[in-house]
Write an enzyme that holds these catalytic residues in place. Structure first.
Site, PDB file in Angstrom:
ATOM      1  N   CYS A   1       1.223  -1.036   0.013  1.00  0.00           N
ATOM      2  CA  CYS A   1       0.140   0.330  -0.039  1.00  0.00           C
ATOM      3  C   CYS A   1       1.425   1.379   0.351  1.00  0.00           C
ATOM      4  O   CYS A   1       0.789   2.331  -0.887  1.00  0.00           O
ATOM      5  CB  CYS A   1      -0.877   0.125   1.166  1.00  0.00           C
ATOM      6  SG  CYS A   1      -0.535   0.052   2.936  1.00  0.00           S
TER       7      CYS A   1
ATOM      8  N   HIS B   1      -2.960   1.455   6.889  1.00  0.00           N
ATOM      9  CA  HIS B   1      -2.811   1.015   5.578  1.00  0.00           C
ATOM     10  C   HIS B   1      -3.668   2.698   4.799  1.00  0.00           C
ATOM     11  O   HIS B   1      -3.187   3.828   6.237  1.00  0.00           O
ATOM     12  CB  HIS B   1      -4.303   0.317   4.967  1.00  0.00           C
ATOM     13  CG  HIS B   1      -4.643  -0.103   3.870  1.00  0.00           C
ATOM     14  ND1 HIS B   1      -3.738  -0.922   3.054  1.00  0.00           N
ATOM     15  CD2 HIS B   1      -5.988   0.518   3.045  1.00  0.00           C
ATOM     16  CE1 HIS B   1      -4.986  -0.594   2.073  1.00  0.00           C
ATOM     17  NE2 HIS B   1      -5.658  -0.083   1.424  1.00  0.00           N
TER      18      HIS B   1
ATOM     19  N   HIS C   1      -5.742   1.926  -3.850  1.00  0.00           N
ATOM     20  CA  HIS C   1      -4.705   1.617  -3.225  1.00  0.00           C
ATOM     21  C   HIS C   1      -4.387  -0.291  -3.744  1.00  0.00           C
ATOM     22  O   HIS C   1      -4.703  -0.679  -4.941  1.00  0.00           O
ATOM     23  CB  HIS C   1      -5.755   1.157  -1.829  1.00  0.00           C
ATOM     24  CG  HIS C   1      -6.793   0.268  -2.127  1.00  0.00           C
ATOM     25  ND1 HIS C   1      -6.883  -0.389  -0.784  1.00  0.00           N
ATOM     26  CD2 HIS C   1      -8.095   0.173  -2.958  1.00  0.00           C
ATOM     27  CE1 HIS C   1      -7.823  -1.054  -0.606  1.00  0.00           C
ATOM     28  NE2 HIS C   1      -8.801  -1.523  -1.867  1.00  0.00           N
TER      29      HIS C   1
END
Length: 392
Positions: free
Chosen positions: A304, A352, A364
């Site tokens: 990420c 994240h 993402h």
């Protein structure tokens, strides 16, 4: 009880039961036996909802370990460079020290041939602290200016080389510790992913189908929330546009009355950010479909924070490597004020991050086993959103 029915006697009955009663009794016994036998396995086996939560938790824990791995990897890489530089410096200083020692040796040999202070010079070469030796024996008082320069150079080179060797030794020790941390973080990631895969592998085909249906419902709800946010943002943007238009008309009227004129332009900062954000999003969109690989920074796969770092780099902005640092690499804004290009961070431990593209959506790299994709920022519920940051 109905009045026309006679009450049955309560005395005990003996003899053979009817087939119906016997069958019912046997069935009850069989069911009781099956329930008793099945009870332990039912208690031991988690429900599908529990499995889903457990797998989700494991993936988040793996992502947390991944970010710690990324931090350790970045630190290790920097330390490797520093240690390499220190070792090169030590090698160069050692070479200079040897040259100074050779000059001093030549000087000592010359003294030996002339019979002047040979013992003093030889003892100095072997001394742990040449400077202390000179101070104690007053050897420097008996040297020429050139000889003093040779001795001073030798002392300087010896002292600085010893300091650099100590720094290199400390750097190597720190590097070893970082490599140990790196190895530990890697093992934690692997362990969490393995546990998640094992849980999923134990599911039956029917349970996997039900799990997929649950995920689909969550995705649909996330998309609905994204549409709601998009409508709110569009309404707010329209209000701002109307206010700006009204202000523009007001200024035009004032200028007409005063006979002067001026042009109202959008702030340069907004224009610059929008340009960079467009480049960032274009890059991220081009990565859609590439696999999530923990610790990866492209170009073939990403995790990420590796994706957001590479995307903003395409716009000329250098972001830190980890989510923990990226969250501090800009200005925090409210979710309602989120603009394309902003970074959306998730979970209390900030493990994240996604790239906001507008309308409640982001690009993402979700988790192991998935691919870079466009998805609602509410993919794991609104409560999972930690903050929104506009990179500096």
């Amino acid at each position: 009880m109905a009045p026309h029915r006679k009450s049955r006697p309560t005395r005990a009955r003996t003899g053979i039961r009817t087939p119906a009663l016997a069958t019912a009794a046997l069935t009850s016994v069989a069911l009781f036996s099956q329930t008793a036998n099945a009870a332990p396995s039912t208690d031991d086996k988690p429900s599908l909802e529990e499995v889903e939560k457990k797998v989700g938790d494991l993936y988040r824990q793996a992502e947390s370990a991944t970010e710690k791995y990324n931090a350790a990897e970045e630190k290790t890489a920097k330390q490797k460079k520093r240690v390499a530089t220190l070792l090169d410096d030590v090698a160069q200083r050692t070479e200079k020290l040897n040259e100074a020692r050779e000059q001093l040796g030549s000087f000592a040999a010359a003294q030996y041939r002339t019979g002047a202070a040979a013992p003093d010079t030889a003892a100095m070469l072997l001394a742990d602290s040449p400077q202390d030796y000179f101070d104690q024996t007053q050897l420097m008082d008996r040297l020429t200016e050139r000889q003093k320069e040779v001795v001073d150079d030798y002392i300087t080179q010896r002292t600085e080389t010893a300091q650099k060797r100590q720094e290199a030794a400390e750097g190597l020790e720190s590097l070893t510790q970082s490599q140990s941390t790196l190895k530990s973080s890697k093992a934690k990631v692997q362990a969490k992913l393995t546990e998640a895969r094992e849980l999923l592998a134990e599911l039956t085909a029917e349970e996997k189908a039900r799990l997929a249906a649950i995920e689909k419902e969550k995705q649909e709800e996330a998309e609905r929330r994204a549409e709601e946010l998009a409508r709110r943002q569009a309404a707010e943007a329209e209000k701002e546009r109307q206010a700006a238009e009204a202000e523009k008309q007001k200024q035009a009227a004032q200028e007409q009355n005063s006979g002067s004129s001026s042009t109202v332009e959008a702030p340069a900062e907004d224009s610059t950010y929008a340009t960079k954000a467009a480049k960032t999003i274009a890059f991220a969109r081009a990565q859609i479909g590439k696999p999530y690989v923990w610790g990866a920074t492209g170009p073939d796969s990403y995790d990420c924070s590796g994706l957001t770092q590479d995307a903003w780099k395409a716009a000329g902005v250098d972001l830190p490597r980890t989510t923990y640092d990226q969250v501090n690499a800009g200005t925090t804004v409210s979710l309602a004020d989120a603009r394309p290009g902003d970074l959306v961070f998730f979970y209390d431990d900030i493990t994240h991050v996604g790239l906001y593209i507008g309308n409640g959506m982001m690009i993402h790299a979700p988790k192991p086993g998935t691919y870079v994709r466009e998805e609602s920022i509410f993919y794991d519920g609104e409560s999972s959103i930690h903050s929104v940051v506009r990179p500096a």
